[in-house]
Design an enzyme around this catalytic site. Structure first.
Site, PDB file in Angstrom:
ATOM      1  NE  ARG A   4       0.791  -4.929  10.968  1.00  0.00           N
ATOM      2  CZ  ARG A   4       1.903  -4.695  10.263  1.00  0.00           C
ATOM      3  NH1 ARG A   4       3.020  -5.310  10.570  1.00  0.00           N
ATOM      4  NH2 ARG A   4       1.883  -3.850   9.261  1.00  0.00           N
ATOM      5  CE  LYS A  31      -2.343  -0.915   3.835  1.00  0.00           C
ATOM      6  NZ  LYS A  31      -1.805  -2.233   4.255  1.00  0.00           N
ATOM      7  NE  ARG A  80      -5.350  -1.345   9.160  1.00  0.00           N
ATOM      8  CZ  ARG A  80      -4.253  -0.711   8.714  1.00  0.00           C
ATOM      9  NH1 ARG A  80      -4.275   0.555   8.452  1.00  0.00           N
ATOM     10  NH2 ARG A  80      -3.147  -1.383   8.526  1.00  0.00           N
ATOM     11  NE  ARG A 100       6.681  -2.940   6.042  1.00  0.00           N
ATOM     12  CZ  ARG A 100       5.374  -2.744   5.954  1.00  0.00           C
ATOM     13  NH1 ARG A 100       4.822  -2.388   4.819  1.00  0.00           N
ATOM     14  NH2 ARG A 100       4.600  -2.939   7.012  1.00  0.00           N
ATOM     15  NE  ARG A 123       4.999  -0.502  10.328  1.00  0.00           N
ATOM     16  CZ  ARG A 123       3.886  -0.481   9.614  1.00  0.00           C
ATOM     17  NH1 ARG A 123       3.851   0.121   8.445  1.00  0.00           N
ATOM     18  NH2 ARG A 123       2.800  -1.080  10.052  1.00  0.00           N
TER      19      ARG A 123
HETATM   20  P1  AMP Z   1      -0.230   0.577   8.718  1.00  0.00           P
HETATM   21  O1  AMP Z   1       0.932   1.501   8.691  1.00  0.00           O
HETATM   22  O2  AMP Z   1      -1.347   1.015   7.803  1.00  0.00           O
HETATM   23  O3  AMP Z   1       0.158  -0.874   8.509  1.00  0.00           O
HETATM   24  O4  AMP Z   1      -0.836   0.656  10.201  1.00  0.00           O
HETATM   25  C1  AMP Z   1      -0.070   0.265  11.310  1.00  0.00           C
HETATM   26  C2  AMP Z   1      -0.961   0.063  12.516  1.00  0.00           C
HETATM   27  O5  AMP Z   1      -1.629   1.305  12.817  1.00  0.00           O
HETATM   28  C3  AMP Z   1      -2.075  -0.941  12.343  1.00  0.00           C
HETATM   29  O6  AMP Z   1      -1.646  -2.275  12.585  1.00  0.00           O
HETATM   30  C4  AMP Z   1      -3.062  -0.462  13.399  1.00  0.00           C
HETATM   31  O7  AMP Z   1      -2.619  -0.821  14.705  1.00  0.00           O
HETATM   32  C5  AMP Z   1      -2.941   1.051  13.301  1.00  0.00           C
HETATM   33  N1  AMP Z   1      -3.890   1.617  12.320  1.00  0.00           N
HETATM   34  C6  AMP Z   1      -3.576   2.278  11.166  1.00  0.00           C
HETATM   35  N2  AMP Z   1      -4.693   2.674  10.528  1.00  0.00           N
HETATM   36  C7  AMP Z   1      -5.738   2.243  11.285  1.00  0.00           C
HETATM   37  C8  AMP Z   1      -7.144   2.321  11.151  1.00  0.00           C
HETATM   38  N3  AMP Z   1      -7.730   2.919  10.100  1.00  0.00           N
HETATM   39  N4  AMP Z   1      -7.894   1.765  12.129  1.00  0.00           N
HETATM   40  C9  AMP Z   1      -7.349   1.174  13.212  1.00  0.00           C
HETATM   41  N5  AMP Z   1      -6.028   1.047  13.396  1.00  0.00           N
HETATM   42  C10 AMP Z   1      -5.222   1.579  12.444  1.00  0.00           C
END
Ligand code: AMP
Length: 216
Positions: free
Chosen positions: A171, A13, A88, A127, A160
């Site tokens: 996740r 993404k 999400r 990553r 990360r």
């Molecule tokens: P990402 O960078 O998109 O993989 O997001 C990393 C983490 O941030 C996720 O595993 C969630 O813990 C949190 N997170 C990001 N976006 C959302 C969302 N829209 N709703 C809930 N948690 C989120």
């Protein structure tokens, strides 16, 4: 053009969002990046979000609502947006519908990046991300020229905290239980384009470009 990009962790993404932003001039809004910034600045939201994120769990919808509302208050979003990693949950999708209808906007397309779970494990655990400019690398598939340093700005590359096997399990579980229904929600509105993201980044972007050129 107002877009959403959805996909399990490791489907690309972030990489695709950077390319779409450059090609189509949309503002890239990643709720994950916003939350990580909140954590780094030790804000109230950041402190609350951290405990969920470190475990690979979704942050509660109310917190996401607050950061999205704050983001909508910035002017740049008027020229078109690409939400990455949001919504999400179906509750977030419904909330976004209300926010958008209040400002007379709509979603033009939802890009659903599809990759088998088996492939994601290797992608995620290898990553590495630049601590400064956020450029994305992979220790095997896209290594930096100097180990541990960003090719673009020379800063340190970091893994990360949630890119571990344990957090990935959680996740993926959250993705299948809570985010897949979001795709069905938008399918009913005939907005979803499925993209085979188990191809080279160049080919994935070519497919996305073909779809978005029809929308623009
Ligand atoms: P990402 O960078 O998109 O993989 O997001 C990393 C983490 O941030 C996720 O595993 C969630 O813990 C949190 N997170 C990001 N976006 C959302 C969302 N829209 N709703 C809930 N948690 C989120």
């Amino acid at each position: 053009m107002n877009l959403l990009i959805i996909g399990a962790p490791g489907t690309g993404k972030g990489t695709m969002s950077a390319l779409i932003k450059e090609e189509f001039g949309v503002v890239h809004v990643s709720t994950g990046d916003m939350l990580r910034e909140a954590i780094n600045s030790k804000s109230d939201i950041g402190n609350k979000a951290k405990e969920y994120m470190d475990k690979g769990m979704l942050v509660p919808d109310e917190i996401i609502h607050d950061i999205i509302i704050e983001r909508f208050n910035k002017d740049d979003i008027k020229n078109g947006f690409l939400f990455d990693g949001y919504p999400r949950t179906v509750a977030q999708a419904k909330d976004l519908d209300s926010i958008l209808s209040a400002c007379n906007k709509k979603i033009d397309r939802v890009l659903d990046l599809c990759v088998d779970d088996k492939v994601l494990e290797e992608r995620i655990t290898g990553r590495r991300i630049c601590s400064n400019c956020k450029a994305i690398y992979h220790i095997k598939n896209k290594p930096s020229k100097v180990i541990g340093k960003c090719d673009v700005c020379g800063s340190d590359l970091l893994q990360r905290k949630d890119d571990t096997l344990e957090a990935l399990d959680q996740r993926l579980k959250s993705y299948h239980e809570l985010t897949k229904p979001v795709i069905d929600y938008y399918k009913e509105k005939d907005l979803v384009s499925n993209i085979n993201a188990d191809q080279s980044p160049e080919k994935v972007f070519e497919d996305i470009k073909g779809i978005l050129e029809e929308v623009a």
